[in-house]
Design an enzyme around this catalytic site. Structure first.
Site, mmCIF file in Angstrom:
data_model
loop_
_atom_site.group_PDB
_atom_site.id
_atom_site.type_symbol
_atom_site.label_atom_id
_atom_site.label_comp_id
_atom_site.label_asym_id
_atom_site.label_seq_id
_atom_site.Cartn_x
_atom_site.Cartn_y
_atom_site.Cartn_z
ATOM 1 N N HIS A 27 -2.811 2.704 -2.061
ATOM 2 C CA HIS A 27 -3.463 3.632 -1.347
ATOM 3 C C HIS A 27 -4.078 3.144 0.189
ATOM 4 O O HIS A 27 -3.520 2.821 0.871
ATOM 5 C CB HIS A 27 -4.588 4.242 -2.180
ATOM 6 C CG HIS A 27 -5.356 5.646 -1.850
ATOM 7 N ND1 HIS A 27 -5.128 6.276 -0.793
ATOM 8 C CD2 HIS A 27 -6.323 6.083 -2.423
ATOM 9 C CE1 HIS A 27 -5.750 7.243 -0.730
ATOM 10 N NE2 HIS A 27 -6.681 7.218 -1.711
ATOM 11 N N HIS B 80 5.549 7.757 1.023
ATOM 12 C CA HIS B 80 4.397 8.731 0.836
ATOM 13 C C HIS B 80 4.886 9.688 -0.401
ATOM 14 O O HIS B 80 6.026 10.240 -0.405
ATOM 15 C CB HIS B 80 4.003 9.596 1.774
ATOM 16 C CG HIS B 80 2.641 10.066 1.755
ATOM 17 N ND1 HIS B 80 2.521 11.267 1.158
ATOM 18 C CD2 HIS B 80 1.404 9.719 2.347
ATOM 19 C CE1 HIS B 80 1.212 11.477 1.214
ATOM 20 N NE2 HIS B 80 0.753 10.471 1.936
ATOM 21 N N ASP C 26 -0.698 4.389 7.600
ATOM 22 C CA ASP C 26 -1.095 2.821 7.393
ATOM 23 C C ASP C 26 -0.283 2.016 8.105
ATOM 24 O O ASP C 26 -0.738 0.906 8.588
ATOM 25 C CB ASP C 26 -1.185 2.742 5.918
ATOM 26 C CG ASP C 26 -2.499 3.199 5.162
ATOM 27 O OD1 ASP C 26 -3.564 3.285 5.836
ATOM 28 O OD2 ASP C 26 -2.057 3.473 4.270
#
Ligand code: COA
Length: 379
Positions: free
Chosen positions: A225, A264, A315
């Protein structure tokens, strides 16, 4: 497949399961994409500021100019840390991960300034946490790195500008402040992701907002995460050139390693936030005349697309953007916390508005019923 109770079993990781209703955001919705309360992420990240977005999420609407000025002033007035919190932060060793500082700081503030006391609402707690998370982290950081006790109160009018100034001791360039600000907007909200669902589950027991945020920080910390932005930086920083990155990546893929910052659960055709943060990272690289990390990152992206057809998530390029803003790697996920507190708070408030205890059932795969044997007869 069904459970022992005749109910269809969920797919692993609850993939594709609708776990509740929300009016806060859409993630990957056909013809709509990512929106916060109906506003497109491209408009919010390109044209608004983090404080506007936090107001949108926590209070339900974009503020007018005078509301925004008042909201910024309010947040600026909430940056001071009570002495017992400072004392707690001073006890945390230098070796601690900053995410542990965030989790501990949140929990301690919940002891000192409980929700409900003196009419303190969930919205007030959210504002307090957004304003004081950066100060908590940087108070600890400067105390542990240099033994200095910094003053965290200030009149800086943005969360991003204040964070960068407390970190480096200098006012940041407009480019860096804007890039950090836009990244906070991108990180602010993302529907029923793992940490938000954690916050909603905690809220559903009628617990308090600090507990929900503390639990959410724990969920965010993991590298599948929020922790992925730090792990992506560790990957990128191993390589000095794009060619070295390509070679290294091919070796990693050959051994089936996970490449952090890629893939994802919901976006299988690309994370819409990735192009935005990539643009910011590129702009900062050009401005600072340091393209090396960006070029390495871009080659990794190309190899992942070519070899696995897996695309970067937010990210991945956040790592380069944050590094170019002079943020230490271990503070990447804490910045995610500051931003996502606005989304978590929105979900806490929404969960409470139509609450039912979140309590799913398990698909039992254990022993059939067994006869109990007293301990003295078990051999
Ligand atoms: N690197 C290499 N392979 C990846 C990958 C990655 N980052 N992400 C997914 N894959 C592969 C999986 O190994 C799997 O391959 P397989 O079918 O041969 O077993 C396939 O793609 C499907 O992935 P899956 O694990 O089912 O996806 P998921 O929906 O369960 O997981 C993530 C989603 C985000 C947890 C996963 O993509 C991941 O671990 N990414 C890296 C961590 C990360 O960046 N997290 C931040 C998310 S915003």
């Amino acid at each position: 497949m069904s459970t022992g109770q005749g109910t269809p079993a969920a797919k692993a990781g609850l993939e594709g399961i609708i776990a509740g209703k929300t009016a806060i955001s859409t993630v990957g919705k056909e013809n709509v994409g990512l929106t916060y309360r109906g506003y497109r992420i491209t408009d919010l990240a390109g044209r608004s500021t983090f404080e506007e977005v936090a107001h949108l999420l926590i209070y339900g609407s974009l503020p007018g100019q005078s509301q925004l000025d008042a909201y910024r002033k309010k947040l600026a007035g909430l940056r001071g840390l009570p002495q017992p919190l400072k004392t707690t932060l001073e006890q945390i060793p230098a070796s601690a991960h900053p995410m542990d500082v965030m989790r501990t700081g949140c929990s301690m503030l919940g002891v000192l300034e409980p929700e409900g006391e003196g009419g303190r609402t969930a919205q007030a707690v959210a504002d307090r946490l957004i304003a004081s998370f950066g100060p908590m982290l940087l108070y600890w950081y400067h105390f542990r790195q240099r033994g200095t006790r910094i003053e965290t109160s200030s009149t800086d009018n943005t969360v991003s500008g204040h964070f960068l100034r407390l970190l480096t001791g200098n006012a940041p360039s407009l480019d860096k402040q804007r890039a950090l600000d836009a990244s906070l907007i991108l990180y602010a909200e993302h529907e029923f992701n793992a940490s938000t669902f954690t916050a909603r589950t905690i809220t559903s027991t009628l617990s308090d907002v600090y507990s929900a945020v503390t639990g959410a920080i724990g969920a965010l910390r993991g590298p599948l995460h929020g922790g992925a932005n730090e792990a992506a930086m560790e990957l990128i920083s191993q390589f000095d050139t794009p060619d070295a990155a390509e070679q290294g990546l091919m070796q990693m893929l050959a051994t089936k390693r996970l490449i952090m910052g890629f893939g994802h659960r919901v976006y299988k055709n690309g994370d819409p936030r990735s192009d935005i943060i990539k643009g910011l990272a590129k702009h900062l690289s050009e401005k600072t005349g340091n393209m090396s990390m960006f070029n390495v990152s871009e080659r990794i992206e190309q190899v992942m697309k070519r070899e696995k057809n897996i695309l970067p998530n937010l990210d991945f390029y956040a790592a380069a953007a944050y590094q170019l803003c002079d943020v230490p790697t271990s503070m990447f996920t804490p910045l995610f916390v500051i931003a996502r507190t606005s989304g978590w708070a929105a979900h806490v408030i929404e969960q409470r508005s139509d609450n039912r205890l979140i309590r799913p059932i398990g698909d039992y795969i254990g022993h059939d019923v067994q006869e109990y044997v007293p301990v003295e007869k078990r051999g």
